[in-house]
Design a protein around this motif. Structure first.
Motif, short mmCIF file in Angstrom:
data_model
loop_
_atom_site.label_atom_id
_atom_site.label_comp_id
_atom_site.label_asym_id
_atom_site.label_seq_id
_atom_site.Cartn_x
_atom_site.Cartn_y
_atom_site.Cartn_z
N ILE A 121 0.83 -1.21 0.00
CA ILE A 121 0.00 0.00 0.00
C ILE A 121 0.87 1.26 0.00
CG2 ILE A 121 -1.89 -1.17 1.18
CD1 ILE A 121 -1.01 0.21 3.75
N ASN A 122 2.18 1.05 -0.20
CA ASN A 122 3.12 2.17 -0.31
C ASN A 122 3.12 3.05 0.93
OD1 ASN A 122 5.14 3.51 -1.71
ND2 ASN A 122 3.71 5.02 -2.55
N LEU A 123 3.14 2.42 2.11
CA LEU A 123 3.18 3.17 3.37
C LEU A 123 4.53 3.87 3.52
CD1 LEU A 123 1.82 3.77 6.13
CD2 LEU A 123 3.00 1.75 7.02
N SER A 124 4.48 5.10 3.95
CA SER A 124 5.72 5.86 4.16
C SER A 124 6.60 5.17 5.20
CB SER A 124 5.37 7.28 4.64
OG SER A 124 6.51 7.93 5.15
N VAL A 125 7.89 5.12 4.92
CA VAL A 125 8.82 4.48 5.85
C VAL A 125 8.84 5.21 7.19
CG1 VAL A 125 11.25 3.95 6.30
CG2 VAL A 125 10.28 3.58 4.01
N LEU A 147 18.85 5.93 11.62
CA LEU A 147 19.47 4.77 10.97
C LEU A 147 18.42 3.73 10.59
CD1 LEU A 147 22.70 4.30 13.13
CD2 LEU A 147 22.54 5.14 10.78
N THR A 148 17.43 3.54 11.47
CA THR A 148 16.36 2.57 11.17
C THR A 148 15.56 3.00 9.95
OG1 THR A 148 16.17 1.98 13.51
CG2 THR A 148 14.32 1.41 12.09
N ILE A 149 15.20 4.29 9.90
CA ILE A 149 14.46 4.81 8.75
C ILE A 149 15.28 4.68 7.47
CG2 ILE A 149 13.51 6.92 7.72
CD1 ILE A 149 12.70 7.79 10.54
N PHE A 150 16.57 4.97 7.55
CA PHE A 150 17.45 4.88 6.38
C PHE A 150 17.51 3.45 5.86
CE2 PHE A 150 21.74 3.99 4.75
CZ PHE A 150 21.75 4.84 3.64
N ILE A 151 17.67 2.48 6.76
CA ILE A 151 17.77 1.07 6.33
C ILE A 151 16.44 0.57 5.77
CG2 ILE A 151 18.11 -1.27 7.18
CD1 ILE A 151 20.11 -0.10 9.18
N GLN A 152 15.35 0.95 6.41
CA GLN A 152 14.04 0.53 5.91
C GLN A 152 13.74 1.16 4.56
OE1 GLN A 152 12.35 -1.80 6.98
NE2 GLN A 152 12.54 -2.01 9.20
N ALA A 153 14.19 2.39 4.35
CA ALA A 153 13.98 3.05 3.06
C ALA A 153 14.76 2.32 1.96
CB ALA A 153 14.42 4.52 3.15
N ARG A 154 15.97 1.89 2.26
CA ARG A 154 16.75 1.14 1.27
C ARG A 154 16.10 -0.20 0.94
NH1 ARG A 154 22.31 2.33 0.28
NH2 ARG A 154 22.46 0.12 -0.29
N LYS A 155 15.54 -0.83 1.97
CA LYS A 155 14.83 -2.11 1.73
C LYS A 155 13.63 -1.89 0.84
CE LYS A 155 16.03 -4.65 5.97
NZ LYS A 155 15.47 -5.29 7.18
N LYS A 156 12.93 -0.76 1.04
CA LYS A 156 11.75 -0.49 0.24
C LYS A 156 12.10 -0.29 -1.23
CE LYS A 156 7.66 2.48 0.17
NZ LYS A 156 6.95 3.61 0.82
N ILE A 157 13.24 0.38 -1.45
CA ILE A 157 13.70 0.62 -2.83
C ILE A 157 14.07 -0.71 -3.49
CG2 ILE A 157 15.51 1.68 -4.22
CD1 ILE A 157 15.60 3.94 -2.19
N GLU A 158 14.74 -1.56 -2.72
CA GLU A 158 15.17 -2.87 -3.26
C GLU A 158 13.98 -3.77 -3.54
OE1 GLU A 158 17.84 -4.31 -0.36
OE2 GLU A 158 19.39 -2.81 -0.75
#
Length: 207
Positions: free
Chosen positions: A4-8, A196-207
């Motif tokens: 549902i494309n939830l914001s990180v 750091l948590t937001i950054f890592i989750q954002a990278r996972k979302k992109i991948e």
């Protein structure tokens, strides 16, 4: 959540807010149970009329920082199978570097764990340095008094007390500035692990 494309940011904060609310009741419960056996009516460094409120703030900031650190650990691990092991390892590190088990000189490593800042702030609030200076060690010895002519030897009990104060190897300065600086350290920990948590989750979302 990804579908549902939830914001990180919303995803991370939703977890933090709920857990932070539960943390309030956890800290209150700990202090309540502790208060059943320990007199918590003591002056704090910042709140001189309510040391227990000062302890509440320290513990709450510590719990929130730990929550964010836990979310960071969850974010960097590849699967849930190793989460338990990672938690045990970091818990061991927290205990060792907090200075609660043995004397510990302030190091960069200890500054990197939440437990150190919580321990330092609590020790400063209750004036651990002052309590240490007031502590004494008493030794009871039995002294034999030589016998006088026509009498038998007698024994006398003697108690010798001496100060037990020693270097605690941590700066538990009982002052507003010191406790407040420990709180700032805990807030910095919270912000760091959250970012750091937001950054890592954002990278996972992109991948």
């Amino acid at each position: 959540e990804r579908a549902i494309n939830l914001s990180v940011v919303a995803y991370v904060l939703s977890k933090v807010i709920v857990l932070a609310i539960f943390a309030i009741f956890q800290v209150i419960s700990v202090l309540f149970i502790l208060g059943l056996r320990v007199d918590l009516d003591f002056p704090g460094a910042i709140f001189t009329d309510s040391g227990v409120f000062e302890l509440f703030i320290t513990l709450y900031l510590g719990v929130v920082a730990s929550i964010l650190f836990g979310l960071f650990i969850s974010a960097i691990l590849p699967n849930t199978d190793v989460v338990l092991y990672a938690i045990l390892v970091q818990l061991f590190i927290q205990i060792v570097l907090s200075g609660t088990l043995f004397p510990l000189d302030t190091t960069t490593a200890s500054n990197g764990v939440v437990g150190y800042w919580v321990m330092d702030a609590m020790g400063s609030t209750i004036d651990l340095e002052g309590l240490n200076d007031k502590s004494v060690i008493c030794q009871v010895t039995e002294i034999e008094i030589p016998a006088m002519p026509g009498s038998e030897p007698t024994k006398e009990i003697k108690t010798v007390c001496d100060s037990a104060a020693g270097d605690l190897y941590l700066d538990y300065e009982h002052s507003e500035e010191h406790v407040f600086s420990r709180w700032v350290g805990l807030v910095i920990h919270s912000i760091l692990w959250c970012v750091l948590t937001i950054f890592i989750q954002a990278r996972k979302k992109i991948e």
